[in-house]
Design a protein around this motif. Structure first.
Motif, PDB file in Angstrom:
ATOM      1  N   ILE A   3     -22.147  38.098 -37.118  1.00 13.19           N
ATOM      2  CA  ILE A   3     -20.959  37.489 -36.541  1.00 13.19           C
ATOM      3  C   ILE A   3     -20.777  36.105 -37.150  1.00 13.19           C
ATOM      4  CG2 ILE A   3     -20.033  36.480 -34.413  1.00 13.19           C
ATOM      5  CD1 ILE A   3     -21.227  38.892 -32.932  1.00 13.19           C
ATOM      6  N   THR A   4     -19.556  35.809 -37.587  1.00 12.19           N
ATOM      7  CA  THR A   4     -19.224  34.479 -38.078  1.00 12.19           C
ATOM      8  C   THR A   4     -18.083  33.933 -37.236  1.00 12.19           C
ATOM      9  OG1 THR A   4     -17.729  35.386 -39.731  1.00 12.19           O
ATOM     10  CG2 THR A   4     -19.972  34.897 -40.453  1.00 12.19           C
ATOM     11  N   LEU A   5     -18.099  32.632 -37.007  1.00  9.84           N
ATOM     12  CA  LEU A   5     -17.072  31.962 -36.213  1.00  9.84           C
ATOM     13  C   LEU A   5     -16.516  30.791 -36.998  1.00  9.84           C
ATOM     14  CD1 LEU A   5     -19.021  31.804 -32.825  1.00  9.84           C
ATOM     15  CD2 LEU A   5     -17.340  33.526 -33.507  1.00  9.84           C
ATOM     16  N   ARG A   6     -15.323  30.397 -36.660  1.00  7.93           N
ATOM     17  CA  ARG A   6     -14.742  29.202 -37.273  1.00  7.93           C
ATOM     18  C   ARG A   6     -14.874  28.043 -36.289  1.00  7.93           C
ATOM     19  NH1 ARG A   6      -8.590  28.058 -36.101  1.00  7.93           N
ATOM     20  NH2 ARG A   6      -8.389  29.082 -34.088  1.00  7.93           N
ATOM     21  N   PRO A   7     -14.932  26.816 -36.781  1.00  9.49           N
ATOM     22  CA  PRO A   7     -14.908  25.686 -35.848  1.00  9.49           C
ATOM     23  C   PRO A   7     -13.478  25.490 -35.326  1.00  9.49           C
ATOM     24  CG  PRO A   7     -14.978  24.890 -38.102  1.00  9.49           C
ATOM     25  CD  PRO A   7     -15.079  26.394 -38.164  1.00  9.49           C
ATOM     26  N   PRO A   8     -13.335  24.948 -34.125  1.00  8.86           N
ATOM     27  CA  PRO A   8     -11.982  24.676 -33.635  1.00  8.86           C
ATOM     28  C   PRO A   8     -11.326  23.596 -34.485  1.00  8.86           C
ATOM     29  CG  PRO A   8     -13.619  23.775 -32.135  1.00  8.86           C
ATOM     30  CD  PRO A   8     -14.360  24.557 -33.173  1.00  8.86           C
ATOM     31  N   THR A   9     -10.026  23.671 -34.615  1.00 11.76           N
ATOM     32  CA  THR A   9      -9.311  22.716 -35.456  1.00 11.76           C
ATOM     33  C   THR A   9      -9.400  21.291 -34.912  1.00 11.76           C
ATOM     34  OG1 THR A   9      -7.250  23.202 -34.290  1.00 11.76           O
ATOM     35  CG2 THR A   9      -7.707  24.454 -36.300  1.00 11.76           C
ATOM     36  N   VAL A  10      -9.628  21.124 -33.627  1.00 10.09           N
ATOM     37  CA  VAL A  10      -9.661  19.783 -33.042  1.00 10.09           C
ATOM     38  C   VAL A  10     -10.887  18.973 -33.446  1.00 10.09           C
ATOM     39  CG1 VAL A  10      -8.222  20.399 -31.065  1.00 10.09           C
ATOM     40  CG2 VAL A  10     -10.701  20.619 -30.893  1.00 10.09           C
ATOM     41  N   VAL A  11     -11.920  19.603 -34.023  1.00  8.04           N
ATOM     42  CA  VAL A  11     -13.108  18.840 -34.425  1.00  8.04           C
ATOM     43  C   VAL A  11     -13.075  18.440 -35.896  1.00  8.04           C
ATOM     44  CG1 VAL A  11     -14.568  19.831 -32.625  1.00  8.04           C
ATOM     45  CG2 VAL A  11     -14.572  20.836 -34.908  1.00  8.04           C
ATOM     46  N   ASN A  12     -12.052  18.886 -36.633  1.00  6.04           N
ATOM     47  CA  ASN A  12     -11.894  18.526 -38.048  1.00  6.04           C
ATOM     48  C   ASN A  12     -13.125  18.825 -38.894  1.00  6.04           C
ATOM     49  OD1 ASN A  12      -9.240  17.583 -37.732  1.00  6.04           O
ATOM     50  ND2 ASN A  12      -9.997  15.636 -36.958  1.00  6.04           N
ATOM     51  N   ALA A  13     -13.784  19.933 -38.624  1.00  3.16           N
ATOM     52  CA  ALA A  13     -14.923  20.371 -39.427  1.00  3.16           C
ATOM     53  C   ALA A  13     -14.439  21.461 -40.373  1.00  3.16           C
ATOM     54  CB  ALA A  13     -16.036  20.902 -38.526  1.00  3.16           C
ATOM     55  N   PRO A  14     -14.992  21.515 -41.576  1.00  3.48           N
ATOM     56  CA  PRO A  14     -14.550  22.557 -42.512  1.00  3.48           C
ATOM     57  C   PRO A  14     -14.975  23.943 -42.049  1.00  3.48           C
ATOM     58  CG  PRO A  14     -16.449  21.374 -43.395  1.00  3.48           C
ATOM     59  CD  PRO A  14     -16.046  20.663 -42.126  1.00  3.48           C
ATOM     60  N   SER A  15     -14.103  24.914 -42.260  1.00  2.00           N
ATOM     61  CA  SER A  15     -14.424  26.295 -41.909  1.00  2.00           C
ATOM     62  C   SER A  15     -15.017  26.992 -43.116  1.00  2.00           C
ATOM     63  CB  SER A  15     -13.168  27.034 -41.450  1.00  2.00           C
ATOM     64  OG  SER A  15     -13.480  28.367 -41.113  1.00  2.00           O
ATOM     65  N   LEU A 164     -22.457  29.988 -33.346  1.00  2.26           N
ATOM     66  CA  LEU A 164     -22.002  28.698 -32.791  1.00  2.26           C
ATOM     67  C   LEU A 164     -22.926  27.572 -33.227  1.00  2.26           C
ATOM     68  CD1 LEU A 164     -21.025  29.795 -29.175  1.00  2.26           C
ATOM     69  CD2 LEU A 164     -19.475  28.785 -30.868  1.00  2.26           C
ATOM     70  N   GLY A 165     -24.234  27.829 -33.209  1.00  2.00           N
ATOM     71  CA  GLY A 165     -25.215  26.820 -33.607  1.00  2.00           C
ATOM     72  C   GLY A 165     -25.150  26.453 -35.074  1.00  2.00           C
ATOM     73  N   GLU A 166     -24.540  27.316 -35.886  1.00  2.00           N
ATOM     74  CA  GLU A 166     -24.421  27.056 -37.320  1.00  2.00           C
ATOM     75  C   GLU A 166     -23.117  26.367 -37.696  1.00  2.00           C
ATOM     76  OE1 GLU A 166     -25.003  30.972 -38.916  1.00  2.00           O
ATOM     77  OE2 GLU A 166     -27.195  30.828 -38.768  1.00  2.00           O
ATOM     78  N   LEU A 167     -22.228  26.159 -36.725  1.00  2.00           N
ATOM     79  CA  LEU A 167     -20.974  25.475 -37.028  1.00  2.00           C
ATOM     80  C   LEU A 167     -21.260  24.010 -37.393  1.00  2.00           C
ATOM     81  CD1 LEU A 167     -18.613  26.966 -34.296  1.00  2.00           C
ATOM     82  CD2 LEU A 167     -18.614  27.451 -36.752  1.00  2.00           C
ATOM     83  N   PRO A 168     -20.477  23.440 -38.311  1.00  2.00           N
ATOM     84  CA  PRO A 168     -20.763  22.098 -38.823  1.00  2.00           C
ATOM     85  C   PRO A 168     -20.280  20.967 -37.912  1.00  2.00           C
ATOM     86  CG  PRO A 168     -18.868  22.989 -39.955  1.00  2.00           C
ATOM     87  CD  PRO A 168     -19.365  24.069 -39.018  1.00  2.00           C
ATOM     88  N   ASP A 169     -20.736  20.981 -36.662  1.00  9.33           N
ATOM     89  CA  ASP A 169     -20.362  19.930 -35.720  1.00  9.33           C
ATOM     90  C   ASP A 169     -21.445  19.845 -34.655  1.00  9.33           C
ATOM     91  OD1 ASP A 169     -18.005  18.165 -34.543  1.00  9.33           O
ATOM     92  OD2 ASP A 169     -18.804  19.380 -32.888  1.00  9.33           O
TER      93      ASP A 169
END
Length: 190
Positions: A3-15, A164-169
């Motif tokens: 499973i891969t997830l994108r970061p929410p746009t409000v945190v301005n982290a690259p997807s 979620l733990g791998e998202l860049p934020d």
């Protein structure tokens, strides 16, 4: 499949993924909120969200291309059989695909929030991961939805937590560590 997830746009982290949001017709229907980081759900059980298609606000929109959803959240307080509800309208964000702006109905018309789909899938169980931006009333948080059953396999939950733990934020990583399971039982009326 991982499973891969994108970061929410409000945190301005690259997807790291090319995100294609779920169709509105796929998103519509009733979902069980199985896991969350939002404190308001710690004292609730049998949490459900029902999205119903509404007519588009666009002059050229059709029902299948709507930009609005009726949003009905229902739940029971722990230790009670009474079903309570929060009702609002979701309008698709014109800036961010898979993002929605919620406005309460009735006495909640003064309340609003922003939420986004971070990922979704169907590995024999349909699931959605949503992010809710901080409001005056709630902290930022994550919900995990499932259907048709009010439970996800532990394998899918582990994969979602890992993604979620791998998202860049760091804020999202902290939220991933605070996910709890929401109680569901068979004592709720339909």
């Amino acid at each position: 499949m991982a499973i891969t997830l994108r970061p929410p746009t409000v945190v301005n982290a690259p997807s790291q993924i090319a995100f294609v949001p779920p169709s509105i017709s796929w998103l519509s229907g009733t979902w069980h909120v199985t896991h969350s980081t939002l404190p308001m759900w710690k004292s609730k059980k049998n949490v459900r969200i029902t999205y119903t298609l509404l007519p588009s606000t666009s002059e050229n929109g059709t029902a299948g291309e709507t930009d609005r959803l009726d949003d009905l959240v229902s739940y029971q307080p722990l230790g009670s059989d009474k079903v309570k509800a929060v009702h609002g309208i979701d309008k698709a964000s014109s800036k961010n695909s898979g993002a929605w702006n919620w406005r309460g109905k009735g006495w909640l018309t003064i309340a609003s929030s922003h939420w986004e789909v971070l990922g979704y899938g169907n590995q024999g169980e349909e699931w959605v991961v949503t992010y809710f931006a901080k409001t005056l009333f709630t902290p930022a948080g994550i919900d995990i939805y499932a259907r048709p059953q009010p439970k996800l396999s532990s394998e899918i939950v582990v994969q979602i937590r890992k993604a979620l733990g791998e998202l860049p934020d760091t804020g999202l990583q902290e939220l991933a560590g605070s996910i709890f399971e929401i109680q569901h039982d068979d004592k709720r009326p339909a």
